[in-house]
Motif scaffolding. Structure first.
Motif, PDB file in Angstrom:
ATOM      1  N   ILE A  98       0.824  -1.172  -0.035  1.00  0.00           N
ATOM      2  CA  ILE A  98      -0.058  -0.179  -0.006  1.00  0.00           C
ATOM      3  C   ILE A  98       0.958   1.167   0.081  1.00  0.00           C
ATOM      4  CG2 ILE A  98      -1.780   1.360   1.298  1.00  0.00           C
ATOM      5  CD1 ILE A  98      -2.940  -1.257   1.948  1.00  0.00           C
ATOM      6  N   SER A  99       1.907   1.236   0.714  1.00  0.00           N
ATOM      7  CA  SER A  99       2.983   2.287   0.653  1.00  0.00           C
ATOM      8  C   SER A  99       3.517   2.397  -0.663  1.00  0.00           C
ATOM      9  CB  SER A  99       4.091   1.934   1.422  1.00  0.00           C
ATOM     10  OG  SER A  99       3.769   1.953   2.947  1.00  0.00           O
ATOM     11  N   PHE A 100       3.850   1.478  -1.472  1.00  0.00           N
ATOM     12  CA  PHE A 100       4.287   1.350  -3.183  1.00  0.00           C
ATOM     13  C   PHE A 100       3.139   2.059  -3.733  1.00  0.00           C
ATOM     14  CE2 PHE A 100       4.110  -0.588  -7.036  1.00  0.00           C
ATOM     15  CZ  PHE A 100       5.497  -0.227  -7.596  1.00  0.00           C
ATOM     16  N   ASN A 101       1.907   1.552  -3.689  1.00  0.00           N
ATOM     17  CA  ASN A 101       0.765   2.404  -4.380  1.00  0.00           C
ATOM     18  C   ASN A 101       0.599   3.591  -4.051  1.00  0.00           C
ATOM     19  OD1 ASN A 101      -2.575   2.313  -4.617  1.00  0.00           O
ATOM     20  ND2 ASN A 101      -1.539   1.119  -6.302  1.00  0.00           N
ATOM     21  N   ASN A 102       0.496   3.958  -2.969  1.00  0.00           N
ATOM     22  CA  ASN A 102       0.313   5.244  -2.378  1.00  0.00           C
ATOM     23  C   ASN A 102       1.210   6.250  -2.721  1.00  0.00           C
ATOM     24  OD1 ASN A 102      -2.083   5.250  -0.712  1.00  0.00           O
ATOM     25  ND2 ASN A 102      -0.875   5.006   1.153  1.00  0.00           N
ATOM     26  N   ALA A 103       2.525   5.820  -2.873  1.00  0.00           N
ATOM     27  CA  ALA A 103       3.631   6.515  -3.363  1.00  0.00           C
ATOM     28  C   ALA A 103       3.538   6.970  -5.043  1.00  0.00           C
ATOM     29  CB  ALA A 103       5.009   6.108  -3.248  1.00  0.00           C
ATOM     30  N   GLY A 104       3.068   6.237  -5.566  1.00  0.00           N
ATOM     31  CA  GLY A 104       2.829   6.357  -7.210  1.00  0.00           C
ATOM     32  C   GLY A 104       1.691   7.259  -7.344  1.00  0.00           C
ATOM     33  N   TYR A 105       0.682   7.067  -6.598  1.00  0.00           N
ATOM     34  CA  TYR A 105      -0.656   8.088  -6.896  1.00  0.00           C
ATOM     35  C   TYR A 105      -0.203   9.430  -6.383  1.00  0.00           C
ATOM     36  CZ  TYR A 105      -4.170   4.387  -8.537  1.00  0.00           C
ATOM     37  OH  TYR A 105      -4.385   3.775  -9.574  1.00  0.00           O
ATOM     38  N   LEU A 106       0.492   9.469  -5.181  1.00  0.00           N
ATOM     39  CA  LEU A 106       0.576  10.790  -4.620  1.00  0.00           C
ATOM     40  C   LEU A 106       1.794  11.703  -5.330  1.00  0.00           C
ATOM     41  CD1 LEU A 106       0.712   9.790  -0.469  1.00  0.00           C
ATOM     42  CD2 LEU A 106      -0.920  11.237  -1.769  1.00  0.00           C
ATOM     43  N   ALA A 107       2.524  10.986  -5.904  1.00  0.00           N
ATOM     44  CA  ALA A 107       3.695  11.774  -6.679  1.00  0.00           C
ATOM     45  C   ALA A 107       2.930  12.219  -7.890  1.00  0.00           C
ATOM     46  CB  ALA A 107       4.644  10.580  -7.216  1.00  0.00           C
ATOM     47  N   GLU A 108       2.067  11.966  -8.653  1.00  0.00           N
ATOM     48  CA  GLU A 108       0.966  12.525  -9.697  1.00  0.00           C
ATOM     49  C   GLU A 108       0.328  13.617  -8.992  1.00  0.00           C
ATOM     50  OE1 GLU A 108       1.264  11.843 -13.500  1.00  0.00           O
ATOM     51  OE2 GLU A 108       3.110  11.907 -12.020  1.00  0.00           O
ATOM     52  N   ILE A 109      -0.260  13.465  -7.828  1.00  0.00           N
ATOM     53  CA  ILE A 109      -1.031  14.576  -7.197  1.00  0.00           C
ATOM     54  C   ILE A 109      -0.294  15.654  -6.717  1.00  0.00           C
ATOM     55  CG2 ILE A 109      -2.439  15.177  -4.950  1.00  0.00           C
ATOM     56  CD1 ILE A 109      -3.500  11.955  -5.025  1.00  0.00           C
ATOM     57  N   PHE A 110       1.187  15.308  -6.218  1.00  0.00           N
ATOM     58  CA  PHE A 110       1.824  16.404  -5.817  1.00  0.00           C
ATOM     59  C   PHE A 110       2.570  17.181  -7.013  1.00  0.00           C
ATOM     60  CE2 PHE A 110       3.193  13.967  -1.691  1.00  0.00           C
ATOM     61  CZ  PHE A 110       2.255  14.249  -1.080  1.00  0.00           C
ATOM     62  N   ARG A 111       2.752  16.182  -8.068  1.00  0.00           N
ATOM     63  CA  ARG A 111       3.284  16.857  -9.280  1.00  0.00           C
ATOM     64  C   ARG A 111       2.191  17.886  -9.737  1.00  0.00           C
ATOM     65  NH1 ARG A 111       3.973  15.659 -15.032  1.00  0.00           N
ATOM     66  NH2 ARG A 111       2.455  14.069 -14.976  1.00  0.00           N
ATOM     67  N   GLY A 112       0.866  17.689  -9.843  1.00  0.00           N
ATOM     68  CA  GLY A 112      -0.074  18.655 -10.222  1.00  0.00           C
ATOM     69  C   GLY A 112       0.093  19.665  -9.455  1.00  0.00           C
ATOM     70  N   GLY A 113      -0.088  19.656  -8.030  1.00  0.00           N
ATOM     71  CA  GLY A 113       0.007  20.443  -7.142  1.00  0.00           C
ATOM     72  C   GLY A 113       1.279  21.556  -7.405  1.00  0.00           C
ATOM     73  N   LEU A 114       2.496  20.998  -7.815  1.00  0.00           N
ATOM     74  CA  LEU A 114       3.689  21.820  -7.938  1.00  0.00           C
ATOM     75  C   LEU A 114       3.331  22.685  -9.255  1.00  0.00           C
ATOM     76  CD1 LEU A 114       6.629  19.193  -7.134  1.00  0.00           C
ATOM     77  CD2 LEU A 114       5.801  20.979  -5.813  1.00  0.00           C
ATOM     78  N   ASN A 115       2.718  22.124 -10.033  1.00  0.00           N
ATOM     79  CA  ASN A 115       2.497  22.849 -11.395  1.00  0.00           C
ATOM     80  C   ASN A 115       1.724  23.884 -11.185  1.00  0.00           C
ATOM     81  OD1 ASN A 115       4.356  21.030 -12.923  1.00  0.00           O
ATOM     82  ND2 ASN A 115       2.753  19.883 -13.716  1.00  0.00           N
ATOM     83  N   ALA A 116       0.909  23.840 -10.127  1.00  0.00           N
ATOM     84  CA  ALA A 116      -0.180  25.118  -9.712  1.00  0.00           C
ATOM     85  C   ALA A 116       0.345  25.968  -9.067  1.00  0.00           C
ATOM     86  CB  ALA A 116      -1.482  24.316  -9.012  1.00  0.00           C
ATOM     87  N   VAL A 117       1.614  25.910  -8.405  1.00  0.00           N
ATOM     88  CA  VAL A 117       2.229  26.907  -7.699  1.00  0.00           C
ATOM     89  C   VAL A 117       3.298  27.601  -8.648  1.00  0.00           C
ATOM     90  CG1 VAL A 117       4.050  27.313  -6.116  1.00  0.00           C
ATOM     91  CG2 VAL A 117       2.384  25.478  -5.565  1.00  0.00           C
ATOM     92  N   PRO A 118       2.937  28.959  -8.926  1.00  0.00           N
ATOM     93  CA  PRO A 118       3.852  29.764  -9.676  1.00  0.00           C
ATOM     94  C   PRO A 118       5.353  29.294  -9.614  1.00  0.00           C
ATOM     95  CG  PRO A 118       2.186  31.152  -8.902  1.00  0.00           C
ATOM     96  CD  PRO A 118       2.251  29.782  -7.926  1.00  0.00           C
ATOM     97  N   ARG A 119       5.894  29.310 -10.658  1.00  0.00           N
ATOM     98  CA  ARG A 119       7.554  29.209 -10.529  1.00  0.00           C
ATOM     99  C   ARG A 119       8.355  30.406  -9.856  1.00  0.00           C
ATOM    100  NH1 ARG A 119       9.177  24.522 -13.077  1.00  0.00           N
ATOM    101  NH2 ARG A 119       7.615  23.527 -14.488  1.00  0.00           N
TER     102      ARG A 119
END
Length: 220
Positions: A98-119
């Motif tokens: 479940i940690s392995f699975n969470n990490a994969g999904y959360l990485a994409e969730i975090f990436r979307g959040g990072l893209n929403a923060v102005p550089r």
């Protein structure tokens, strides 16, 4: 209904065992979320970079975790490693999967959040003398977590529900405890109705708690 007679007293007598199983489910949920978060944050940054070995490793992780069943991941860790002579307990196997699975999904969730923060936020942090690491910790990540807060909570609930797969490798989490109790009493319908109600109550408790935390942190 169809002549079926309910015997709820059997379920109530086994309720302590079900609640003990629910506690195991909550333990794995929290631990797998923490582990998944710690792995997903650097993977999200690497994925945002778009090149390098970190990008390739994190992309492979995300692709594998998000496009294979969680059940397969549990089996590969518990039975697959066992076939190679690496014997891992059912608790650790479920936690790792479940940690392995969470990490994969959360990485994409975090990436979307990072893209929403102005550089420009990172540029501003660097201009104040912060290192890149400090810029992420103090400036970028706090903004990102506000953006992805409820997606993060949804993943936490998803991970909690996936702990039920522990039943298939002998773990007595909530579903495993219910499976054992009904195998002894043969009251399948009653036990799984109550078990489903406990899962629902835990999921709603997480959801409502998250809403309260969000209001206190971001809307006060």
């Amino acid at each position: 209904m169809f002549g079926y007679q309910f015997y709820w007293s059997i379920v109530w007598s086994a309720l302590p065992q079900l609640l003990a199983g629910a506690w195991v489910s909550l333990q794995i949920t929290v631990l797998s979320l923490i582990i998944g978060t710690l792995i997903a944050l650097p993977m999200a940054v690497a994925r945002q970079g778009g090149s390098g070995w970190g990008y390739r490793v994190s992309t492979a992780w995300v692709e594998l975790s998000r496009n294979t069943p969680v059940l397969f991941q549990v089996y590969m860790i518990y039975f697959g490693l066992g076939a190679l002579g690496i014997n891992i307990s059912s608790y650790i196997s479920v936690l790792a999967a479940i940690s392995f699975n969470n990490a994969g999904y959360l990485a994409e969730i975090f990436r979307g959040g990072l893209n929403a923060v102005p550089r420009q936020q990172m540029s501003g942090a660097r201009s104040l003398g912060m290192t890149t690491f400090q810029g992420f910790i103090h400036i970028v990540f706090p903004q990102m977590f506000k953006i992805i807060f409820f997606a993060y909570v949804t993943q936490a609930i998803w991970g909690m529900l996936n702990t039920s797969l522990g039943m298939l490798v002998g773990l007595k989490e909530l579903a495993g405890a219910a499976q054992y109790a009904q195998s002894v009493s043969f009251r399948t319908f009653e036990f799984f109705i109550v078990t489903a109600a406990i899962y629902y109550a835990m999921a709603k408790a997480v959801q409502l708690s998250a809403q309260l935390v969000f209001r206190l942190m971001y809307r006060s």
